[in-house]
Enzyme design. Sequence first.
Site, PDB file in Angstrom:
ATOM      1  N   SER A 125      25.933 -22.904 -19.690  1.00  0.00           N
ATOM      2  CA  SER A 125      26.384 -21.517 -19.751  1.00  0.00           C
ATOM      3  C   SER A 125      25.982 -20.889 -21.079  1.00  0.00           C
ATOM      4  O   SER A 125      25.875 -21.586 -22.102  1.00  0.00           O
ATOM      5  CB  SER A 125      27.907 -21.516 -19.610  1.00  0.00           C
ATOM      6  OG  SER A 125      28.440 -20.309 -20.081  1.00  0.00           O
ATOM      7  N   TYR A 151      36.613 -24.874 -21.971  1.00  0.00           N
ATOM      8  CA  TYR A 151      35.587 -24.838 -20.912  1.00  0.00           C
ATOM      9  C   TYR A 151      34.194 -24.801 -21.539  1.00  0.00           C
ATOM     10  O   TYR A 151      33.319 -25.603 -21.218  1.00  0.00           O
ATOM     11  CB  TYR A 151      35.787 -23.612 -20.001  1.00  0.00           C
ATOM     12  CG  TYR A 151      34.547 -23.287 -19.193  1.00  0.00           C
ATOM     13  CD1 TYR A 151      34.182 -24.080 -18.112  1.00  0.00           C
ATOM     14  CD2 TYR A 151      33.716 -22.211 -19.538  1.00  0.00           C
ATOM     15  CE1 TYR A 151      33.021 -23.808 -17.392  1.00  0.00           C
ATOM     16  CE2 TYR A 151      32.559 -21.941 -18.823  1.00  0.00           C
ATOM     17  CZ  TYR A 151      32.217 -22.740 -17.754  1.00  0.00           C
ATOM     18  OH  TYR A 151      31.062 -22.486 -17.052  1.00  0.00           O
ATOM     19  N   LYS A 155      30.772 -27.617 -21.792  1.00  0.00           N
ATOM     20  CA  LYS A 155      29.355 -27.369 -21.489  1.00  0.00           C
ATOM     21  C   LYS A 155      28.490 -27.837 -22.668  1.00  0.00           C
ATOM     22  O   LYS A 155      27.461 -28.483 -22.480  1.00  0.00           O
ATOM     23  CB  LYS A 155      29.105 -25.885 -21.208  1.00  0.00           C
ATOM     24  CG  LYS A 155      29.759 -25.391 -19.928  1.00  0.00           C
ATOM     25  CD  LYS A 155      29.111 -26.012 -18.706  1.00  0.00           C
ATOM     26  CE  LYS A 155      29.806 -25.648 -17.425  1.00  0.00           C
ATOM     27  NZ  LYS A 155      29.434 -26.504 -16.301  1.00  0.00           N
TER      28      LYS A 155
HETATM   29  P1  NAD Z   1      32.574 -23.056  -8.196  1.00  0.00           P
HETATM   30  O1  NAD Z   1      33.942 -23.391  -8.660  1.00  0.00           O
HETATM   31  O2  NAD Z   1      32.416 -22.104  -7.083  1.00  0.00           O
HETATM   32  O3  NAD Z   1      31.791 -24.414  -7.811  1.00  0.00           O
HETATM   33  C1  NAD Z   1      32.038 -25.628  -8.457  1.00  0.00           C
HETATM   34  C2  NAD Z   1      32.317 -26.662  -7.377  1.00  0.00           C
HETATM   35  O4  NAD Z   1      32.577 -27.918  -8.012  1.00  0.00           O
HETATM   36  C3  NAD Z   1      33.549 -26.333  -6.540  1.00  0.00           C
HETATM   37  O5  NAD Z   1      33.193 -26.339  -5.167  1.00  0.00           O
HETATM   38  C4  NAD Z   1      34.551 -27.441  -6.868  1.00  0.00           C
HETATM   39  O6  NAD Z   1      35.341 -27.792  -5.755  1.00  0.00           O
HETATM   40  C5  NAD Z   1      33.626 -28.567  -7.321  1.00  0.00           C
HETATM   41  N1  NAD Z   1      34.226 -29.536  -8.233  1.00  0.00           N
HETATM   42  C6  NAD Z   1      34.912 -29.292  -9.388  1.00  0.00           C
HETATM   43  N2  NAD Z   1      35.284 -30.454  -9.935  1.00  0.00           N
HETATM   44  C7  NAD Z   1      34.805 -31.446  -9.161  1.00  0.00           C
HETATM   45  C8  NAD Z   1      34.881 -32.866  -9.211  1.00  0.00           C
HETATM   46  N3  NAD Z   1      35.529 -33.501 -10.187  1.00  0.00           N
HETATM   47  N4  NAD Z   1      34.292 -33.592  -8.236  1.00  0.00           N
HETATM   48  C9  NAD Z   1      33.638 -32.972  -7.210  1.00  0.00           C
HETATM   49  N5  NAD Z   1      33.552 -31.634  -7.101  1.00  0.00           N
HETATM   50  C10 NAD Z   1      34.131 -30.880  -8.075  1.00  0.00           C
HETATM   51  O7  NAD Z   1      31.767 -22.573  -9.479  1.00  0.00           O
HETATM   52  P2  NAD Z   1      30.329 -21.890  -9.599  1.00  0.00           P
HETATM   53  O8  NAD Z   1      30.539 -20.502 -10.050  1.00  0.00           O
HETATM   54  O9  NAD Z   1      29.536 -22.158  -8.407  1.00  0.00           O
HETATM   55  O10 NAD Z   1      29.752 -22.695 -10.831  1.00  0.00           O
HETATM   56  C11 NAD Z   1      28.924 -23.843 -10.676  1.00  0.00           C
HETATM   57  C12 NAD Z   1      28.630 -24.422 -12.048  1.00  0.00           C
HETATM   58  O11 NAD Z   1      28.018 -23.416 -12.846  1.00  0.00           O
HETATM   59  C13 NAD Z   1      29.881 -24.857 -12.799  1.00  0.00           C
HETATM   60  O12 NAD Z   1      29.573 -26.039 -13.516  1.00  0.00           O
HETATM   61  C14 NAD Z   1      30.126 -23.722 -13.741  1.00  0.00           C
HETATM   62  O13 NAD Z   1      30.817 -24.118 -14.894  1.00  0.00           O
HETATM   63  C15 NAD Z   1      28.714 -23.272 -14.066  1.00  0.00           C
HETATM   64  N6  NAD Z   1      28.647 -21.876 -14.497  1.00  0.00           N
HETATM   65  C16 NAD Z   1      29.202 -20.894 -13.726  1.00  0.00           C
HETATM   66  C17 NAD Z   1      29.177 -19.580 -14.173  1.00  0.00           C
HETATM   67  C18 NAD Z   1      29.840 -18.484 -13.358  1.00  0.00           C
HETATM   68  O14 NAD Z   1      30.144 -17.436 -13.922  1.00  0.00           O
HETATM   69  N7  NAD Z   1      30.050 -18.649 -12.059  1.00  0.00           N
HETATM   70  C19 NAD Z   1      28.561 -19.247 -15.387  1.00  0.00           C
HETATM   71  C20 NAD Z   1      27.974 -20.266 -16.145  1.00  0.00           C
HETATM   72  C21 NAD Z   1      28.023 -21.577 -15.698  1.00  0.00           C
END
Ligand code: NAD
Length: 333
Positions: A125, A151, A155
């Site tokens: 991120s 959080y 990362k």
């Molecule tokens: P999201 O919550 O929709 O998807 C993450 C998925 O991971 C979920 O389906 C959740 O059930 C699963 N999960 C969490 N912990 C787990 C575990 N221990 N074992 C198995 N599954 C697990 O989030 P997203 O927006 O799709 O984000 C995906 C990735 O991108 C994340 O790592 C997030 O930190 C990163 N990210 C997201 C954003 C944003 O704004 N959406 C920005 C920067 C980085």
Amino acid sequence: MGKRVLVTGGTGYIGSHTAVELIKAGYEVVILDNLFNSKIEVLERIGKIANVVPFYKVDLMDAEAVDKVFEKGKFDTVIHFAGLKAVGESVEKPLSYYENNIGGTVNLLKAMKKHGCNEIIFSSSATVYGDPGKPEYVETMRTGQDISSPYGKTKYMIEEILKDATVANPKLSVVTLRYFNPIGAHPSGLLGEDPNGIPNNLMPIVMKVARKEIPKLAIYGDDYPTPDGTCRRDYIHVVDLSKGHLAAMQALKPGFNVYNLGSGKPNSVLEIVSAFEKASGEKLPRKVVKRRPGDLAEFWANPGKAEKELGWKTELTVDDAMEDTIRYLKNEE
Ligand code: NAD
Ligand code: UDP
């Protein structure tokens, strides 16, 4: 025959969109998710848009179960989305965030090592840059300082763990993708952002206001030194972001490699509200409240490295993202 790819967090927001793009491009996809923040129905929807794929309901914190997934089938590449992502909640529950995000990643890396999988793409991120004092973030800027939440620190720490792992294993190829602000939905209207619980990102809140589940959008401050006084961010359509992972797949090479995925253009909170109103044709109730602690006035990506080395750049606009979001909202009704 395409590579066999394990997508952790593949029923989540970005993971599900990326799974669709991978399947369409001919990769063999397997999804792992514990469904903590996503719904099983997403699998069916991926099936409708692209193809049905195998799914493991596994928690990355369960090392034995993760190992079994690798025992059942060999993977060429892992795309690692799984993690907890609520910034505010991470301040309240830092240990859960370190345990889940870091512990889960370590278990995954151990299983990869044991089973000879040497390619991983990681969802990082823009937050790893902390507060660098300049609004345009470049990959060469220092990371790890002034990160405002546990959080964000997970990362940064995972990036460091991945770097160490490439030193220990010269065959390991890591691509870390630093996302800016993902928005939008799949143009089919079947996939979108649907977090469990109370969201804290702007678009899921806007969507809740549109559904009348929240009376008004609280705009966190209009006295920032920006053109309209509200904060500016680099919003990127989730389909463009997903395609960035396919570009990264082609560019996997041994060592630690990092790319910003953003559009390079900032939009203010008020511009996002106006774009949403234009797409929905309805006024979005809002009020200006005080600043949210930890928010920076503005930042955006310098996406030049991804364009030069991956041949990737954004193609969709904020208006496209809003139209797709409205289609997803209508589909829910
Ligand atoms: P999201 O919550 O929709 O998807 C993450 C998925 O991971 C979920 O389906 C959740 O059930 C699963 N999960 C969490 N912990 C787990 C575990 N221990 N074992 C198995 N599954 C697990 O989030 P997203 O927006 O799709 O984000 C995906 C990735 O991108 C994340 O790592 C997030 O930190 C990163 N990210 C997201 C954003 C944003 O704004 N959406 C920005 C920067 C980085
Ligand atoms: N924001 C807002 N009201 C909300 C949620 C977010 O005004 O209810 C603003 C926030 O101040 C920031 C922008 O929207 O300027 C994006 O916030 P988000 O939490 O989605 O992303 P981040 O701050 O992590 O970039």
